[in-house]
Design a protein around this motif. Structure first.
Motif, PDB file in Angstrom:
ATOM      1  N   TYR A   1      -3.549 -14.399 -25.900  1.00  0.00           N
ATOM      2  CA  TYR A   1      -3.084 -13.721 -27.105  1.00  0.00           C
ATOM      3  C   TYR A   1      -4.191 -13.653 -28.150  1.00  0.00           C
ATOM      4  O   TYR A   1      -4.994 -14.572 -28.286  1.00  0.00           O
TER       5      TYR A   1
ATOM      6  N   THR B   1      -2.262 -10.375 -23.175  1.00  0.00           N
ATOM      7  CA  THR B   1      -0.818 -10.540 -22.973  1.00  0.00           C
ATOM      8  C   THR B   1      -0.038  -9.996 -24.164  1.00  0.00           C
ATOM      9  O   THR B   1       0.987  -9.323 -23.999  1.00  0.00           O
ATOM     10  N   GLY B   2      -0.527 -10.294 -25.368  1.00  0.00           N
ATOM     11  CA  GLY B   2       0.157  -9.833 -26.564  1.00  0.00           C
ATOM     12  C   GLY B   2      -0.727  -9.946 -27.786  1.00  0.00           C
ATOM     13  O   GLY B   2      -1.687 -10.725 -27.807  1.00  0.00           O
TER      14      GLY B   2
ATOM     15  N   ILE C   1       5.246  -9.509 -32.557  1.00  0.00           N
ATOM     16  CA  ILE C   1       4.355  -9.596 -31.403  1.00  0.00           C
ATOM     17  C   ILE C   1       4.366  -8.260 -30.673  1.00  0.00           C
ATOM     18  O   ILE C   1       5.432  -7.758 -30.290  1.00  0.00           O
TER      19      ILE C   1
ATOM     20  N   TYR D   1       3.392  -5.980 -27.434  1.00  0.00           N
ATOM     21  CA  TYR D   1       3.131  -6.095 -26.009  1.00  0.00           C
ATOM     22  C   TYR D   1       2.701  -4.732 -25.464  1.00  0.00           C
ATOM     23  O   TYR D   1       2.936  -3.697 -26.091  1.00  0.00           O
TER      24      TYR D   1
END
Length: 355
Positions: free
Chosen positions: A275, A333-334, A341, A343
């Motif tokens: 992340y 991933t994010g 968040i 994505y």
């Protein structure tokens, strides 16, 4: 039961009491010395950014806002046109100090909008508005760091191992920070993590700053050399990677301290979530991909001589010293922001933040 105490926060950037100067912690002196600098001259402000006395994309933005307010007071006796011209000149000069971090240009442009948007007001009133605006930039960053930390903490569990690269704590931002904010907030709430901090060659921000902040906050931290990340991941000691960012492109590619892309590649290989954490001011929707991010090249002598008693390479040896690299969105991933968040696909999720 262990007593839970709030993590101590140090103001790394602030206005002086008389509002005529910007006061910063000289990060080049850490961890051995806590040195404060009081700055009120254009060249000194430029040098502070260039030489990393103030560093971290959000902190640079906060500093730039305060600096423009402080400097504007010095020519507040000029008529509006001359005032606006001088403000623009100084703004562009400061903006040239470090081209990769978008927060610098973002904060400078925001301050200049105050000047341009109040042309019919007196210069004295404009200076007052600039003072309010720079304080607002700082206050907003404090609130953003708290929200980012909360969203990041929602992804962590008691006892998790977390690897981070460079420094994205309070020194690089305000209050909790971004990438290590979740760890500091979690510590306040009684959670325990084990953090692996890459030293971050060649300027050692992870060694000098991240491990310093985490150790002082009582977070279990282990300092590792950059080339040890792979074995730490292979040993199963890392559950997630949290890193900061200096500019995020519209497709989710992002620039961060050199070595970040290597961490992302390793994390992908070992199946570890990766992340990046940063405020929406770090997202540049006018930048289509990472290929469009200008990468700052720094003095080659930082590799050969900095922190060494004697040079570690022959004088004739060439060095390549980019300050940042770009991590491809396919490795992410994010993206954790104060608004939530994001994505994949990032072209859609990042756009929604601004809709």
């Amino acid at each position: 039961m262990e007593e839970i105490k709030q993590v101590t926060h140090i103001d790394n950037v602030k206005l002086s009491d008389d509002k005529k100067s910007v006061v910063i912690i000289d990060q080049t002196q850490l961890p051995n010395r806590m040195v404060y600098l009081t700055l009120n001259q254009l060249e000194d402000c430029y040098e502070a950014i260039l030489k990393l006395r103030v560093r971290g994309a959000p902190a640079i933005g906060i500093f730039a806002g305060y600096a423009m307010y402080v400097l504007s007071q010095q020519y507040a006796d000029k008529p509006y046109d001359a005032f606006a011209a001088e403000f623009h000149r100084q703004k562009e000069y400061l903006n040239s100090s470090r081209p990769t971090a978008v927060n610098l240009s973002w904060a400078l442009n925001r301050m200049e909008k105050v000047v341009a948007g109040n042309a019919s007001s007196g210069v004295g009133e404009i200076v007052e508005l600039l003072g309010r605006e720079c304080v607002k930039i700082h206050e907003e960053d404090i609130a953003m760091c708290r929200k980012i930390s909360e969203y990041g903490l929602s992804l962590l569990h008691e006892g998790d191992g977390i690897l981070t690269h460079c420094n994205a704590g309070p020194l690089a931002t305000s209050r909790y920070g971004t990438a290590i904010g979740p760890m500091l907030l979690g510590k306040e709430q009684g959670m325990n993590f084990h953090v692996f901090s890459d030293e971050t060659r060649p300027l050692l921000q992870g060694a000098r700053l991240t491990s310093f902040e985490l150790q002082k906050a009582g977070v279990d931290v282990t300092l590792i050399c950059d080339n040890m990340a792979s074995i730490v991941m292979k040993n199963g000691w890392v559950n997630a990677c949290f890193v900061g960012c200096d500019r995020i492109a519209a497709n989710g590619d992002f620039a961060n301290k050199i070595g970040t892309s290597g961490v992302a590649i390793l994390a992908k290989h070992y199946g570890i979530p990766f992340y990046t954490l940063g405020p929406t001011s770090t997202i540049d929707m006018n930048c289509p991909t990472g290929d469009d991010i200008k990468i700052e090249l720094r003095d080659p002598e930082e590799i050969k001589e900095k922190f060494y008693v004697e040079p570690m390479a022959l004088k004739e040896v060439k060095c390549y010293n980019p300050a940042f690299d770009v991590t491809d969105h396919t490795l992410v991933t994010g993206i954790i922001t104060e608004k939530g968040i994001c994505y994949p696909p990032f072209t859609e999720s990042l756009k929604k933040l601004f809709d």
